[in-house]
Design a protein around this motif. Sequence first.
Motif, PDB file in Angstrom:
ATOM      1  N   GLU A 138       6.548  16.843  10.250  1.00  0.00           N
ATOM      2  CA  GLU A 138       5.195  16.308  10.110  1.00  0.00           C
ATOM      3  C   GLU A 138       4.645  16.651   8.733  1.00  0.00           C
ATOM      4  O   GLU A 138       4.702  17.791   8.295  1.00  0.00           O
ATOM      5  N   ILE A 139       4.145  15.641   8.067  1.00  0.00           N
ATOM      6  CA  ILE A 139       3.490  15.896   6.780  1.00  0.00           C
ATOM      7  C   ILE A 139       2.116  15.232   6.790  1.00  0.00           C
ATOM      8  O   ILE A 139       2.019  14.011   6.943  1.00  0.00           O
ATOM      9  N   LEU A 140       1.097  16.029   6.673  1.00  0.00           N
ATOM     10  CA  LEU A 140      -0.290  15.541   6.609  1.00  0.00           C
ATOM     11  C   LEU A 140      -0.580  14.467   7.666  1.00  0.00           C
ATOM     12  O   LEU A 140      -1.083  13.406   7.373  1.00  0.00           O
ATOM     13  N   GLY A 141      -0.209  14.802   8.875  1.00  0.00           N
ATOM     14  CA  GLY A 141      -0.599  13.915   9.983  1.00  0.00           C
ATOM     15  C   GLY A 141       0.398  12.833  10.302  1.00  0.00           C
ATOM     16  O   GLY A 141       0.207  12.104  11.270  1.00  0.00           O
ATOM     17  N   SER A 142       1.471  12.697   9.509  1.00  0.00           N
ATOM     18  CA  SER A 142       2.471  11.694   9.858  1.00  0.00           C
ATOM     19  C   SER A 142       3.788  12.391  10.174  1.00  0.00           C
ATOM     20  O   SER A 142       4.194  13.314   9.457  1.00  0.00           O
ATOM     21  N   ARG A 195       4.206  18.256   0.770  1.00  0.00           N
ATOM     22  CA  ARG A 195       4.493  19.421   1.630  1.00  0.00           C
ATOM     23  C   ARG A 195       3.594  20.592   1.246  1.00  0.00           C
ATOM     24  O   ARG A 195       3.117  21.325   2.111  1.00  0.00           O
ATOM     25  N   ALA A 196       3.353  20.753  -0.054  1.00  0.00           N
ATOM     26  CA  ALA A 196       2.477  21.839  -0.494  1.00  0.00           C
ATOM     27  C   ALA A 196       1.079  21.649   0.069  1.00  0.00           C
ATOM     28  O   ALA A 196       0.442  22.582   0.556  1.00  0.00           O
ATOM     29  N   MET A 197       0.614  20.437   0.019  1.00  0.00           N
ATOM     30  CA  MET A 197      -0.719  20.158   0.563  1.00  0.00           C
ATOM     31  C   MET A 197      -0.749  20.409   2.056  1.00  0.00           C
ATOM     32  O   MET A 197      -1.723  20.930   2.602  1.00  0.00           O
ATOM     33  N   HIS A 198       0.322  20.015   2.685  1.00  0.00           N
ATOM     34  CA  HIS A 198       0.402  20.205   4.130  1.00  0.00           C
ATOM     35  C   HIS A 198       0.284  21.690   4.465  1.00  0.00           C
ATOM     36  O   HIS A 198      -0.518  22.082   5.319  1.00  0.00           O
ATOM     37  N   ALA A 199       1.035  22.482   3.730  1.00  0.00           N
ATOM     38  CA  ALA A 199       1.008  23.921   3.979  1.00  0.00           C
ATOM     39  C   ALA A 199      -0.372  24.493   3.691  1.00  0.00           C
ATOM     40  O   ALA A 199      -0.914  25.287   4.461  1.00  0.00           O
ATOM     41  N   GLU A 200      -0.956  24.051   2.606  1.00  0.00           N
ATOM     42  CA  GLU A 200      -2.277  24.528   2.218  1.00  0.00           C
ATOM     43  C   GLU A 200      -3.307  24.193   3.296  1.00  0.00           C
ATOM     44  O   GLU A 200      -4.163  24.973   3.637  1.00  0.00           O
ATOM     45  N   MET A 201      -3.145  22.996   3.843  1.00  0.00           N
ATOM     46  CA  MET A 201      -4.077  22.554   4.874  1.00  0.00           C
ATOM     47  C   MET A 201      -3.971  23.458   6.102  1.00  0.00           C
ATOM     48  O   MET A 201      -4.970  23.870   6.673  1.00  0.00           O
ATOM     49  N   LEU A 202      -2.733  23.766   6.454  1.00  0.00           N
ATOM     50  CA  LEU A 202      -2.562  24.609   7.629  1.00  0.00           C
ATOM     51  C   LEU A 202      -3.161  25.990   7.389  1.00  0.00           C
ATOM     52  O   LEU A 202      -3.670  26.630   8.285  1.00  0.00           O
ATOM     53  N   ASP A 203      -3.133  26.399   6.132  1.00  0.00           N
ATOM     54  CA  ASP A 203      -3.698  27.700   5.772  1.00  0.00           C
ATOM     55  C   ASP A 203      -5.203  27.755   5.924  1.00  0.00           C
ATOM     56  O   ASP A 203      -5.790  28.806   6.033  1.00  0.00           O
ATOM     57  N   LEU A 204      -5.814  26.596   5.862  1.00  0.00           N
ATOM     58  CA  LEU A 204      -7.271  26.574   5.886  1.00  0.00           C
ATOM     59  C   LEU A 204      -7.833  26.853   7.273  1.00  0.00           C
ATOM     60  O   LEU A 204      -9.007  27.086   7.438  1.00  0.00           O
ATOM     61  N   TRP A 205      -7.011  26.743   8.266  1.00  0.00           N
ATOM     62  CA  TRP A 205      -7.509  27.013   9.610  1.00  0.00           C
ATOM     63  C   TRP A 205      -7.787  28.488   9.791  1.00  0.00           C
ATOM     64  O   TRP A 205      -7.328  29.316   9.011  1.00  0.00           O
ATOM     65  N   VAL A 206      -8.509  28.791  10.811  1.00  0.00           N
ATOM     66  CA  VAL A 206      -8.913  30.180  11.050  1.00  0.00           C
ATOM     67  C   VAL A 206      -7.684  31.084  11.132  1.00  0.00           C
ATOM     68  O   VAL A 206      -7.575  32.108  10.466  1.00  0.00           O
ATOM     69  N   PRO A 240       0.835  -1.206   0.000  1.00  0.00           N
ATOM     70  CA  PRO A 240       0.000   0.000   0.000  1.00  0.00           C
ATOM     71  C   PRO A 240       0.873   1.262   0.000  1.00  0.00           C
ATOM     72  O   PRO A 240       2.075   1.194   0.240  1.00  0.00           O
ATOM     73  N   PRO A 241       0.229   2.394  -0.232  1.00  0.00           N
ATOM     74  CA  PRO A 241       0.949   3.666  -0.089  1.00  0.00           C
ATOM     75  C   PRO A 241       1.289   3.921   1.374  1.00  0.00           C
ATOM     76  O   PRO A 241       0.943   3.115   2.237  1.00  0.00           O
ATOM     77  N   ILE A 242       1.918   5.029   1.624  1.00  0.00           N
ATOM     78  CA  ILE A 242       2.228   5.387   3.011  1.00  0.00           C
ATOM     79  C   ILE A 242       1.474   6.659   3.368  1.00  0.00           C
ATOM     80  O   ILE A 242       0.869   7.308   2.513  1.00  0.00           O
ATOM     81  N   GLY A 243       1.515   6.984   4.651  1.00  0.00           N
ATOM     82  CA  GLY A 243       0.962   8.258   5.113  1.00  0.00           C
ATOM     83  C   GLY A 243      -0.543   8.350   4.909  1.00  0.00           C
ATOM     84  O   GLY A 243      -1.245   7.350   4.999  1.00  0.00           O
ATOM     85  N   GLN A 244      -0.992   9.561   4.588  1.00  0.00           N
ATOM     86  CA  GLN A 244      -2.440   9.730   4.483  1.00  0.00           C
ATOM     87  C   GLN A 244      -2.965   8.993   3.276  1.00  0.00           C
ATOM     88  O   GLN A 244      -4.116   8.590   3.227  1.00  0.00           O
ATOM     89  N   GLU A 245      -2.134   8.758   2.299  1.00  0.00           N
ATOM     90  CA  GLU A 245      -2.575   7.992   1.139  1.00  0.00           C
ATOM     91  C   GLU A 245      -2.878   6.540   1.514  1.00  0.00           C
ATOM     92  O   GLU A 245      -3.731   5.894   0.915  1.00  0.00           O
TER      93      GLU A 245
END
Lengths: 279, 1133
Positions: A171-175, A147-158, A34-39
Motif C-alpha cells: 500500500e502506498i498513500l492509500g492505493s 514510499r517516503a511520504m507514505h512512511a512519513e504519513m504513518l509517522d504523523l499518527w499518534v 492523468p497521474p495515478i494514485g493520490q496524485e
Amino acid sequence: MQQYFGHPESPLFSVYHAPRGKHGGDGRAVLICPPIGQEYIRTHWCLRLVANQIARGGAHVLRLDYHGIGDSSGRVEHVDSVRVWQNNIREAIEHLKKISGAETVMLLGQRFGGTLAGEVAQKRPDVNSVVLWEPVLDGLSYLKQLRAMHAEMLDLWVCKMTTQNDDVSEEILGSLYSRVLLNEVEGLQLNVGDIPQPQLIVSCGCTDSALSHPEPSLQKVVLDDRESSWDDLRELESAWLRPQVSRKIVKLVREMFDRLERFDALKTESRSAKVGAGQ
Amino acid sequence: MNQVSSLTNSTNVPVVIGSNHGNDIRYRATEAQLEVWLSSQQSVEANCAYNEISSLELHGALDTERLRRAIDEVVKRHELLRSTFSDDGLHVVVKEEADYEFQFQDFSGDLPNGIDEALTSVVHQMATTPFNLTAGPLLRVVLQKISDDHHKLSFVAHHLILDGWSLAVFCADLGHFYDVLGGVEREELPPANRYQQYATKMEQYLPSDAGKSDEAFWVKQFRGGRVPSDGQTDIPVLDLPVENARPALRTYEARRYDHSIGSELTERIRKVGAKHGCSLFNTMLAAFSAYVARISETYDFCVGIPTAGQAAMDMPELIGHCVNTMPLRTKVDPSSSFTGYMKTCRNGLLDAFDHQRYSYGTLLRKLSPPRDPARPPMISVSFNLDPMIDVSKMGFSGLKVDPIIEPRSFENFEWFVNGVILADKSVELQLQYNCNLYSKQSIRFYLEGFEAFLSELAGAPHTRIADVHLMSIAQRRQVMVDWNATELEYPIDGTLHGEFSRQAAATPDRTAIKFDDTLLTYAEVEASSNKIARYLKSSGVGPGDLVGICVDRSERTLVYLYGVLKSGAGYVPLDPAYPTDRLQYMCDHSGLKLIVTEQDLVDRVSDFNKPHVAIDNVANEIERLDSGPVDVTVTPGDICYVIYTSGSTGKPKGVQVPHGPVVNFLCSMQQTPGFDENDSVLAVTTLSFDIAVLELYLPTVSGGTVVMVDQATAVDGVKLAEQLEKHSITVMQATPATWRLMIQADWNGNTDLKVLCGGEPMPQDLVQPLLDRCNQLWNMYGPTETTVWSAAYRIESSTAPVLIGKPIGNTQIYLLDANGREVPVGCEGELYIGGAGVTSGYLHQREMTDERFVKNRYRNPFADYVSDRLYKTGDVAKYRFDGNIQFLRRNDKQVKVRGFRIELGEIEQAIKAHLSVQQTVVIVREDTVGDARLVAYVVTKPDQSIDGNQLRDHVRESLPFYMVPQHFVELESMPQTNNGKIDYKALPIPVIVMETNDAVSNDIALPGTAPEKYLAGVWQDVLEIDDVGLNDLFFDIGGHSLLVMKVISSVHQQTGIKLGPQDFLVATLEQMANKISESYFFNREIEEAEPEPVPEARGEMNSSEPDAAIETADRQTRVEHQGVFKKLTGFWT
C-alpha cells in the motif's frame, strides 16, 4: 459528457469535452492521461479545468480513467503491468479518434500519466505530439518519493502505524499496488529524446539533462517557477492547482495545433503517403 | 389660468400616505416578477415600459372623498398594491399601511380649449415617471376634474404589482367599495386571494413534476429533439419590416396607434373560426401571425401571448403580477390554406396553454440564447385579445363609467397588439410600437393592410395564405398604379440612328464629338456614318445581322457605331482590352456577320476567325461612296446592340436591346436627370458596358457634345479631373469606383457638373464628398436587360439613405414576393421592371429569357412597347412611404448566419466608419461546405494600416455580434472587372492572405490588469467556468439576466462601482474592466483567487479483473515511425 468505452465487461470511464469555438474540432483532439494514485485525485480538478479550456479553444478533449483508478472498472491491486494502462491509452486514442473524427491525437500526460503517454507515443504515428506535465522520468526515484511520504504519513499518527503489506501487494498513500507492477515501475525510465513527436514539456525547476532531445527544434520546455510540491505531505489533502502554468499550457496546446496544421501533420494520409509507412 | 402649467407648479401637491416600517412582511418574489424587475433595471426607459396606466371616465356627481376612501379600501384589501421590493429584487416587502400616491387636478372652471391636451399630458407624465421599486409606492392615482359631473380617474401601477387581469379586479373592487361606503347594498366581496400564496404555489411549481414537464415542453420548442447539454438553441428571429435603421442598442420609446375592426367584419371572422372550432382569439391570432409572416417573409417565429396566472391558478380575486408572456412558436406554411393554418395554430395554442405556468423569464435563463442587444430576446411581437372591462357589474352607482386603456410611452416589444373587444362587438386594435423603428404612418399602413387581409380571409378562408392580398385596394392602387404613372411622350416609331439624323439635320455645325484635339460636327458624323453604312451594306450586311465593333476609343468610334446602325444591323461591342477567351466567346455566340475594326487591331481580331474589315484600310474606297441617307428599313423592334453581361454563373449572356427601348431611354433621360444641347458629357466607359449608351447617344440625339477620353485617362483620376476642367463638362456618369478614384486624386469638383453615379450600389460614404463637388448628384439604377437605367434618384443629403428613386419615363417597377404578389410599402420584395425599356431578352437563350422575362400581369393594354414582359431583376428592394424605392441587396446575396438575417451592406457601413478604412466589401464565403463565414475585405487609406483586431473591436461597437466578420483581409486595392465593378470572384480566400491577422485564430486574450483579473474572477464564479477571456461577452459564455444582477451586486459591494445591466449586452470583459479600473479597490494588490476544489463524486470500483486490453495497431518499428515525424523538424522554431 461522461462515456464508458472499451470491453463491456471491463469498461473504461472517460469524460468527453466537446470542442467549442472556431475550429469546431476540425481534426484537433487531445487525450488527457492523468497521474495515478493520490496524485490522480489531487490533480483531478486541475485537469478538468485544463480540459475545459482546451476544448474551448476548439479541440475535442477526452479525459481518461485507467483501469482500477477513478471510475473505470477493475481494482488497482489487480493491475499487474503498466502495459494495462498503456493499452488503456491506446484504446482511448482509438475511441477519441472515433468520436472526434480526428485522424491524429495529442497526448497530454501528467506525472506518471506523462510516462505512460510518452511510452505509447513512441510507437504510434497517430499521435501527433505530446505534452508532458512534470512527467515521471525515473520510476525508481518516483516510488522512493512516494514510499517516503507514505512512511512519513504513518509517522504523523499518534502512535506509529503500519499498513498491510505482503508478498503480493504494497500500500502506498492509500492505493494498494501489486508488487509485480511496482517492480516494473521501478525499472521504468522515460527518455524524452526517444519520443519522435513534437513535444511540450512542463518542468518544475528541473533542467534535467534527461530532457534533452536529439532534434532540439521538436522540443519546448516550459518552467513552472512554483516549487514542486509532490513530496510535500502537507499538500496531500489539497487540490493541486497551477492556474498560471495551466493557462500557459492551454495557450501552447493551441499553438501546437496551429503549428501542426501548418506542417500538415494533423492528418495521417499525407504523412503515410510520404514515407510509405502504415498498414 | 393656464391649466396645463398648473400641473407642474400646482398647489395640488401629491399626497403620500405615511407608511409604517415596523411590521413589514417579506416573501420571495416570483420568477416572473424577478424577470420584470431585472428588465426594469436596464434603464429608466425600460422601467417605464412597465408603467401600466388605465383610466375611468366618470360621468355624474362624484363624491371625491368617498372615492378616496374606496381606493384606501382596495389598497388595504390587496397586499401587493402596498408592496415594494428588496434591493436585489428577490423579495416582496408588504407594507402594513395603505401606501400610494394621490393627486387631484382641477381642470374645471373656465373650460380652456386645451382640456384634451391637459388630460393627455397628465397621462404622459404618469407614463414617463419611473417608480422607485425599493422605496415605493408602486401605485399612483390621479383624479382629474373636468367639470362637476365629469371626472377622469387615472391610475398607474408598476407591472410588478398589477397586470391586465388585476386591473379588472381593481376596478370592480373600487366600484364595490364606492357603493358600500355610500350606503348602497352590495353583496359582500369574496375574500381576496393573496399574492404570497400565489408566489409560494409558483415556487413549489417549478421543481414539481408539472413544472418539469412544462419546462421540457418549452425547451423542446426551441431545441428540437436535441439534448439540452449541447447548448444549441434554435430560436427563430423575426425581421419585421422596420422603417428606420435598427439602433445597435434597442430602445423602448413607443407610441400607440388604434385601428378599429368593425363589428361586421369581426362577426364574419368569428364565424369563420367557429365553423372550424376556433375561438375569435385563435382566429385573429392566426390571421395576425399569417399577416406578420407574409410582410416579414419570415415563416417561423415567436408571438408573445400574455396569459393570466390568476386563471391558471384559480385565484380570480388576485391582484398581482401573474401574467406570463408565452413565446408561442408558430410556423406558417404560406402554401397552406388559412383554415388549415388556423387549426394548426389552435393545436399549438392549446398545447402552449397546457404549459402556460412556466414563465418566459425562466425559459430565457434555461435556454440562454445568444442575446442581440438590438432586439428583445425571442419575442418581437406580442398579441392579445380581451373583452373590455365589463362596467355593468362594476358598481359606481349613480355614475356612468367608461374605462380607458391608456397608451404606454415605452414598450418592450417592437409591436404589442392589444385587441379590445368593445361592447358593440367591434375590435379595437391598439398597437403599441417602437417609435424609433416605425412612424405612425407605417403602422397605420400595416393595420389598414391587416384589415384588408382579414376581410379577404373572411370572404374566402380556404385561400392559400400566400395568395391573400396584404394591402387594401386603395393601398394597391397607390403602389401599383399611382407610383408607376410615368407616361412620357417619345417617338414611338423612332430608331436610334433616325433620332441622330434628325438632330444632325437640325444642328449640322455643332460639335458632336471631341477626342484629344480632333472634333467632328454633327454633319460630319452624319455623312461619314452614311458612307460606312453604304460600304457595309455592299458587303452584305443588313437588318437582322450583328456586326462586331473592335476599335480603340477615338472620335471615329461614334461614326462606326452610327454607320453599323444605319446599315440596318445591330452592333456587338468587342472591347480590345477584354480577355481573348471572352471576346472569342462573344464572337462565336452572337454569330457575327462581320467585325468592324482598325488596322492596328487586325492582328487581334483575326484570331477570332470572323470576317473583318479595318475601316482605315478601306478609307479610300469608303470616301468615294455617297454621303446621303442609306435606304434601309429599321423598326423599333430591330436589335440596336447586343451587350454581354456576366452571368452570376457560367457564360456571359448577350442582352439584345432593340431601338425602341433605347429611344425611350434617351428621351426619358433628357427630362430626368435632364440633358439639352448646351450640355456635354465626358465619355469614360467602355462600349461593352451598356451605360456607355448614355454617354455617346444622349448628347448626340440632343444637340450636345460627347468628349471621349482614351482608356488610360478613364482609369486615371488626375487626368479625368483635367479633362472635366478643360472641356467644361456638364454631365459625367461613372461607377462609384471611378468617382472614388477622382476624389482620391484631389479633384475639386465643379459647381456646374451633374454627377450620375451607377452600375453598383452607391456607398454612403461617397455621398458627401460628391455633394461637395457637384451641382447635382444622381443615383442611377437599372439592369442592362431593361436598357441602361430604369430608375433615378437625386441625392440631396448625406445623412438620408441612398435610394434608387422612382421609375423613369414609361417604366413601371413592381416589388413582388416569392409568389409574385405585391409587397406592402416598407416590406422587402424582388424588383420587377416593365414598360418601354424592356428588351428582347438573351440572344440564343430562349429558356433563360423566359425565366427572367416573365408575363406582365400589370401590362398597360394601351401601350405598344417592344416587349410586354416584366424583367425579374433579382434585386431586393423596398418602397419608402413617399414612393421612392430603396435598393437593399442582390437576391442571391441574402445571407443567414446562425439564423440571423444579415445585410452585408450594413456591415460595410460600419467598417467604413473607421478612419483608416478607404473601401471595404463584405461577403459570405463558404470555402468549406456548411461553414459560412463573413469575410471583410478592406483597403486602407494611403499610409495607414490597421489590423483585424482593431477593426473587429470597432465593428463590435456598432453591430450585433452575429454581424461581426470572422475574417478581415487587407487588400492593396479592390479587384475590379473590366466594367469597373468590384470583381467578387477575384477576392482571395482569407486564410492564405492574412494568416497572422486572422483574428479568429487568436488565442483567447487573458485578463492582465488587476481590474480585468478581478472581474474575470467574478464572472468565473457566477458562470462556473474558468477561462474567461478579455474579448468575451457575458451572454456569449453562458450568462443570463439573473447572473448579471449577481455580478453587478458583487462588483458594487467590493468596489463601490455600479455597472449597468446594459453594459453586459455590449461590453466585453476588457471594456467592462475599464469602467471599474478607477476604483480605490484596485489601488491595492489583489491576490489571485484560486477556485476552491470541488471533489467530484467517485463511483465505486468494481472488482472485475482488469482486461488485458486489446492490442491496437501500433506494431510499426520505431525507425519507420521516426521517419514520419522527420518533416516536423523546426516545429518550435
